[in-house]
Design an enzyme around this catalytic site. Sequence first.
Site, short mmCIF file in Angstrom:
data_model
loop_
_atom_site.label_atom_id
_atom_site.label_comp_id
_atom_site.label_asym_id
_atom_site.label_seq_id
_atom_site.Cartn_x
_atom_site.Cartn_y
_atom_site.Cartn_z
N GLY A 73 -9.46 25.68 -0.42
CA GLY A 73 -8.24 24.86 -0.42
C GLY A 73 -7.51 24.82 -1.75
NE ARG A 87 5.08 5.62 1.88
CZ ARG A 87 4.77 6.20 3.03
NH1 ARG A 87 5.05 5.58 4.16
NH2 ARG A 87 4.19 7.38 3.06
CE LYS A 113 8.40 -1.93 7.83
NZ LYS A 113 8.72 -0.53 7.47
#
Length: 291
Positions: free
Chosen positions: A38, A95, A191
């Site tokens: 990877g 975030r 929300k």
Amino acid sequence: MASLSVIAVPSSEDLAYGICDRIGGDFVRASVRTFPDGESKVTLGGMASEERSVVVQSSCPPVDTNLIQLLSLIAKAKERSAAVTAVVPYMGYARQDREFLPGEVVTMRVLGRLFAGAGASNAVTVDVHSAAGLEQFALSTKNVSAVPALAEHFRERDLKNPIAVSPDLGGKDRAREFGKAAGIEHTALEKSRDRGTGAVRITTKNASEVRGRDVVLIDDMISTGGSIVKATQFLRKHGCLRVSAACTHALMVGGAEEKMREAGVSEIVSTNTIPGGTSVVDVSGIIAEAL
Ligand code: R5P
């Protein structure tokens, strides 16, 4: 050799070409080979400018792979260039901009150190998730807005008494910016997200202002589509007509597009910060201006 080089791996090439076209300079293509375990092996296909390099790469999924490729490009460019600008059209990890629960890592702080350590002098990004995130990112960064360009796209549409709606209160300013640029009204829903499971709930009680109107849901990003799905179901219950979804960054993970269509979203529009089927709004111009 030009005084500027624009460097990108194939996955960011289209946007990087667009930027290079506008600012001039040599385009340097980098290739990527992935080892069986990877690891990414990045190789520059030409010489970086001695003066300045601009490296273009979003840290979109696969996030960590794209991030290490971006850091590798920065480090390689810095071996020759006096200055390296990291253009990160979609900034992954944005975030994680504060310690929501005790013990959590503010990853944006870590990223700032990694970028600076790799040799970036400054950065340019588009609609970063939050100003709080940029404050944690220890590198001088210009954050440009794609919202006017998204709004322009919808100006041409034949929509019935449209209203721009943010799926959460944090996006109210974005909805206002969109509404102003498109010449339409705006509002924001409330929300809440379960910090443990990530499940989303709309907590707004009433949205009578959407009855009989077309809605454009505007967000910075669509990841799993959960926020747009919940907002769409809520707005349809309140009698809206068509729902379009607009965002800057379409990550589209876990069958997001299908879920949104099933919920009743008729159109999804995003920018090319992340290439994909919905990426119809070009941000090369606004990035070039910021450079
Ligand atoms: C959250 O605050 C963001 O602005 C987006 O609404 C959110 O990250 C989208 O994620 P998802 O598509 O998974 O709901």
